[in-house]
Write an enzyme that holds these catalytic residues in place. Structure first.
Site, mmCIF file in Angstrom:
data_model
loop_
_atom_site.group_PDB
_atom_site.id
_atom_site.type_symbol
_atom_site.label_atom_id
_atom_site.label_comp_id
_atom_site.label_asym_id
_atom_site.label_seq_id
_atom_site.Cartn_x
_atom_site.Cartn_y
_atom_site.Cartn_z
ATOM 1 C CD GLU A 165 -4.575 5.652 1.514
ATOM 2 O OE1 GLU A 165 -3.672 4.780 1.437
ATOM 3 O OE2 GLU A 165 -4.534 6.620 2.282
ATOM 4 C CE1 TYR B 23 -0.622 -1.274 9.256
ATOM 5 C CE2 TYR B 23 -2.047 -1.664 11.139
ATOM 6 C CZ TYR B 23 -1.521 -2.069 9.935
ATOM 7 O OH TYR B 23 -1.910 -3.266 9.384
ATOM 8 C CG HIS C 240 3.923 -0.818 5.232
ATOM 9 N ND1 HIS C 240 2.757 -1.106 5.915
ATOM 10 C CD2 HIS C 240 4.926 -1.355 5.974
ATOM 11 C CE1 HIS C 240 3.057 -1.747 7.032
ATOM 12 N NE2 HIS C 240 4.356 -1.924 7.088
ATOM 13 C CG HIS D 104 -1.821 -1.154 1.319
ATOM 14 N ND1 HIS D 104 -2.234 -1.693 2.529
ATOM 15 C CD2 HIS D 104 -2.413 -1.906 0.352
ATOM 16 C CE1 HIS D 104 -3.042 -2.718 2.292
ATOM 17 N NE2 HIS D 104 -3.160 -2.870 0.985
ATOM 18 C CE LYS E 239 0.509 3.052 5.686
ATOM 19 N NZ LYS E 239 0.207 1.827 4.905
#
Length: 216
Positions: free
Chosen positions: A141, A130, A117, A60, A70
């Site tokens: 996204e 996270y 990730h 992602h 993140k």
């Protein structure tokens, strides 16, 4: 914070203090991250996931700007956490690096905006936290097939991957590039520079006054 081989990715390896009662460690310190990345983590969202063994989440990433940085830690069980450089024009484009996160060594990873990730659960009931610099925004996204042969990520050979329908249908890296979904390294570097110039103050790291109380 120890920098990994991909620019924009670090691993935190805390000191564990143990005695007969249990253990204690600092899993996040804003000043350590600020010293490494040159800016703070603007906390906008905190996520928690549980995963059965073999669950594979990712790859992602989000459009930059603003992207989504993140800070990831496994608080129960173990996962293989993987960072992938999907930034076109990056000197490490297509490179991936894996870090085992578990409830024994208590490592955490920081993944800058624009990096891909993913992780695979190595145990049943793997629990992952996270901290995210931006909230979830579906329109910006994106995902890449974590089994893409071009990337060649070495997931554990003895574990069958379990993907969501969305992740299983994600394009290859090449396909994402053809669709214009990949962030550029130049855009990411420009965004990091803006953060370092004052976009995200760091608690405890300020030479001209008292420690800041919040991360901007």
């Amino acid at each position: 914070m120890r920098q990994l081989s991909i620019p924009g990715a670090w691993v935190h390896e805390p000191e564990l203090i143990t005695d007969s009662r249990g253990s204690f460690h600092e899993w996040f310190r804003a000043s350590d991250l600020g010293e490494a990345a040159g800016h703070g983590l603007g906390l906008a969202q905190a996520n928690f996931s549980t995963s059965r063994r073999g669950t594979l989440r990712g790859i992602h990433f989000a459009d930059v700007p603003p992207g989504q940085a993140k800070y990831v830690k496994c608080v129960r069980g173990a996962v293989l956490d993987v960072i992938v450089d999907v930034r076109t024009g990056s000197p490490t484009y297509k490179r991936w690096e894996g870090v085992r996160l578990d409830d024994t060594d208590h490592r955490a990873v920081y993944i800058a905006e624009g990096l891909g990730h993913a992780f695979m659960a190595l145990t049943d009931d793997a629990c992952v936290l996270y901290l995210c610099s931006e909230g979830y925004a579906p329109g910006r996204e994106h995902g890449i097939d974590p089994l893409d042969a071009e990337l060649g990520i070495e997931w554990p050979a003895d574990i069958a991957p379990l993907l969501s329908g969305k992740d299983a249908a994600a394009p290859s890296l090449a396909g994402a590039g053809e669709q214009g979904l990949l962030p550029s390294y130049a855009e990411c570097e420009a965004y990091y520079a803006r953060l370092r110039a004052g976009g995200a103050p760091v608690p405890g790291v300020r030479a001209d006054g008292p420690a800041l109380e919040t991360v901007g």
